[in-house]
Design a protein around this motif. Structure first.
Motif, PDB file in Angstrom:
ATOM      1  N   PRO A   1      69.344  18.023  37.078  1.00 26.03           N
ATOM      2  CA  PRO A   1      69.722  18.728  38.326  1.00 26.03           C
ATOM      3  C   PRO A   1      69.650  17.749  39.514  1.00 26.03           C
ATOM      4  O   PRO A   1      68.874  16.798  39.497  1.00 26.03           O
ATOM      5  CB  PRO A   1      68.676  19.822  38.463  1.00 26.03           C
ATOM      6  N   PRO A   2      70.470  17.962  40.496  1.00 19.16           N
ATOM      7  CA  PRO A   2      70.449  17.054  41.656  1.00 19.16           C
ATOM      8  C   PRO A   2      69.090  17.155  42.373  1.00 19.16           C
ATOM      9  O   PRO A   2      68.426  18.192  42.362  1.00 19.16           O
ATOM     10  CB  PRO A   2      71.568  17.553  42.552  1.00 19.16           C
ATOM     11  N   PRO A   3      68.666  16.071  43.001  1.00 19.20           N
ATOM     12  CA  PRO A   3      67.360  16.120  43.708  1.00 19.20           C
ATOM     13  C   PRO A   3      67.452  17.080  44.915  1.00 19.20           C
ATOM     14  O   PRO A   3      68.520  17.274  45.481  1.00 19.20           O
ATOM     15  CB  PRO A   3      67.144  14.685  44.164  1.00 19.20           C
ATOM     16  N   PRO A   4      66.323  17.663  45.313  1.00 15.69           N
ATOM     17  CA  PRO A   4      66.344  18.583  46.484  1.00 15.69           C
ATOM     18  C   PRO A   4      66.660  17.803  47.768  1.00 15.69           C
ATOM     19  O   PRO A   4      66.352  16.619  47.885  1.00 15.69           O
ATOM     20  CB  PRO A   4      64.950  19.164  46.526  1.00 15.69           C
ATOM     21  N   PRO A   5      67.296  18.424  48.667  1.00 12.37           N
ATOM     22  CA  PRO A   5      67.626  17.721  49.929  1.00 12.37           C
ATOM     23  C   PRO A   5      66.350  17.389  50.720  1.00 12.37           C
ATOM     24  O   PRO A   5      65.399  18.157  50.739  1.00 12.37           O
ATOM     25  CB  PRO A   5      68.477  18.717  50.715  1.00 12.37           C
ATOM     26  N   PRO A   6      66.297  16.314  51.444  1.00  7.39           N
ATOM     27  CA  PRO A   6      65.076  15.918  52.203  1.00  7.39           C
ATOM     28  C   PRO A   6      64.855  16.733  53.431  1.00  7.39           C
ATOM     29  O   PRO A   6      65.387  17.395  54.099  1.00  7.39           O
ATOM     30  CB  PRO A   6      65.296  14.501  52.578  1.00  7.39           C
TER      31      PRO A   6
END
Length: 125
Positions: free
Chosen positions: A120-125
């Motif tokens: 899964p894509p990393p969570p946004p910062p």
């Protein structure tokens, strides 16, 4: 064993009472040509070469050049006529046909498995 491209001889005619009514008998086998002795065959070959290369010869067909005639004559005298009796024998006698068959099984690879799912894509910062 020699292999012949000739068709096999026709089967023997059926015995009385065999076969279907109204069936025509098979055609007679063609007679084999009588082989020519080597000197006669060479003279015949020479006549044909001259007829197809020299102008003024009866039935002339301008087919071979002088160099063609030299090459052809060299082949006939150094190779073909040396094996003439062998060719004569093979052409005059039916040869047993060697027929071989081989069954091959070819294994093919399975299709590759599907690629693993992407993380899964990393969570946004």
């Amino acid at each position: 064993r020699a292999v012949s491209n000739r068709a096999p001889p026709p089967p023997p005619p059926p015995a009385e009472g065999d076969g279907e009514e109204g069936e025509a008998p098979p055609p007679p086998a063609e007679p084999k040509p009588t082989p020519k002795p080597m000197p006669e065959a060479f003279e015949f070959c020479k006549k044909l070469v001259l007829q197809h290369s020299l102008k003024g010869v009866e039935g002339h067909v301008d087919l071979f050049s002088h160099s063609d005639v030299q090459l052809f004559t060299n082949y006939i005298t150094t190779s073909y006529m040396h094996h003439y009796k062998l060719y004569q024998y093979v052409a005059a006698h039916d040869q047993e046909l060697d027929k071989h068959s081989v069954t091959l099984f070819v294994n093919t690879a399975f299709p590759p498995p599907p690629p693993p799912p992407l993380p899964p894509p990393p969570p946004p910062p």
